[in-house]
Design an enzyme around this catalytic site. Structure first.
Site, PDB file in Angstrom:
ATOM      1  N   LYS A   1       0.809  -1.223   0.000  1.00 31.41           N
ATOM      2  CA  LYS A   1       0.000   0.000   0.000  1.00 31.41           C
ATOM      3  C   LYS A   1       0.849   1.284   0.000  1.00 31.41           C
ATOM      4  O   LYS A   1       0.459   2.281  -0.601  1.00 31.41           O
ATOM      5  CB  LYS A   1      -0.956   0.005   1.189  1.00 31.41           C
ATOM      6  CG  LYS A   1      -2.113  -0.978   1.037  1.00 31.41           C
ATOM      7  CD  LYS A   1      -3.072  -0.859   2.196  1.00 31.41           C
ATOM      8  CE  LYS A   1      -4.268  -1.775   1.996  1.00 31.41           C
ATOM      9  NZ  LYS A   1      -5.273  -1.598   3.039  1.00 31.41           N
TER      10      LYS A   1
ATOM     11  N   ASP B   1     -10.846   2.485   1.967  1.00 32.08           N
ATOM     12  CA  ASP B   1     -11.231   1.830   3.232  1.00 32.08           C
ATOM     13  C   ASP B   1     -12.133   2.733   4.077  1.00 32.08           C
ATOM     14  O   ASP B   1     -13.117   2.275   4.662  1.00 32.08           O
ATOM     15  CB  ASP B   1      -9.991   1.444   4.044  1.00 32.08           C
ATOM     16  CG  ASP B   1      -9.246   0.273   3.427  1.00 32.08           C
ATOM     17  OD1 ASP B   1      -9.881  -0.511   2.694  1.00 32.08           O
ATOM     18  OD2 ASP B   1      -8.034   0.151   3.665  1.00 32.08           O
TER      19      ASP B   1
END
Ligand code: ATR
Length: 300
Positions: free
Chosen positions: A74, A111
């Protein structure tokens, strides 16, 4: 439901991770592709640490429209993207890449969106929560960072409690700094609480979010049973753990008559922006989607 259509014109995307075999994203996206009758495919892409950039350039050269990115890539995705959405900048990580026709890469972090959408789907109003008090986040990892960022964007004050308090303090300081660097408005209040003190502080909180692996099947403490006896009756309790679907935390909350929101919704909703960007259709997390994913989880 009709069989998937994959022609020579298929729209392609996937999830880059290491390991990636446990990711539910291929199941979810291919289910939505079949349901929408879209000519496309979504595949798992195992990429070892150190090969991320090579892999992404290869995908771009192969006509992929983009990819999800999971552990441990990420931060690498954040560094590689040419343009990064503000929320992902504040969160410091990117989980969704969109490859543009001009060769540039757009990065975002979905998210936080997924988390907020999962609350909304359970009729939880952020506006009324923020009036009632701060959000208490348990944990100080990547999930805490993303969720905190999205709550801050809604104007909520956030308090972190983490077993290792130093990590919570570092996270609060970093978020305050990156917020100031990227947003025009002052950061909502950010603070920390000792791990031993969070249960007794619940009376003044409006939202409790477990972002740790406590309560997770196969995790450090699957039977973790917190004490919610100090909670205000309006406290909303949420857990990002989704295996089991009803954790002990959620059970304790329900037993006290508190609103309880599980982690499966966040997992499913965070996938929606990528699906729309790559495959050109808006999709939804309805009962059939949840049932499909639960059936897959059951057989694992
Ligand atoms: P992610 O990035 O996915 O959010 P992570 O960095 O692995 O996850 O963090 C997991 C969280 O669970 C951490 O906040 C961790 O606390 P520490 O920072 O003290 O390690 C928390 N955690 C894991 N096991 C725990 C336990 N037995 N008791 C309390 N907290 C725990």
């Amino acid at each position: 439901m009709s069989a998937p259509r994959i022609t020579g014109h298929a729209k392609l995307a996937g999830v880059i991770g290491h390991p990636v075999e446990h990711s539910l994203s291929p199941v979810l996206h291919n289910y939505w592709l079949a349901r929408h009758g879209i000519d496309g495919a979504y595949v798992p892409l195992p990429v070892v640490p150190g090969s991320f950039t090579t892999a992404v350039r290869g995908l771009q050269a192969s006509g992929f429209r983009g990819a999800n990115v999971t552990i441990p890539h990420k931060e690498a995705a954040f560094a590689l993207a040419d343009e990064v959405e503000t929320q992902a900048r504040i969160a410091g990580s990117v989980n969704t890449l969109v490859f543009r026709d001009d060769g540039t890469i757009h990065g975002s972090s979905t998210d936080g969106f997924g988390y907020l959408a999962s609350l909304e789907a359970e009729s939880v109003s952020l506006e009324s929560l923020s009036v009632r008090g701060p959000a208490l986040l348990l944990g100080a990892g990547g999930a805490a960072r993303s969720i905190a960022t999205s709550l801050m964007e809604k104007g909520m004050s956030v308090i972190f409690a983490n077993r290792t308090n130093e990590r919570a303090t570092t996270l609060a300081n970093e978020l305050a700094q990156t917020w100031c660097a990227h947003m025009q408005s002052p950061a909502p209040a950010l603070s920390t609480l000792d791990w031993d003190a969070w249960e007794s502080s619940l009376g003044s909180m409006s939202l409790l979010v477990n972002t740790t692996s406590l309560g997770m099947q196969g995790g450090p403490a699957p039977e973790w049973t917190p004490d919610l006896s100090h909670a205000a009756e309006t406290l909303v309790v949420s857990d990002i753990v989704y295996v089991p679907r009803e954790t002990q935390l959620l059970r304790c909350a329900a037993a006290r008559g508190l609103k309880a929101v599980g982690g499966l919704g966040m997992l499913l909703h965070q996938a929606r922006p990528g699906f729309q960007a790559w495959f050109g259709a808006e999709t939804e997390v309805d009962d059939a989607t949840v049932a499909h994913i639960l059936a897959v989880l059951k057989n694992r």
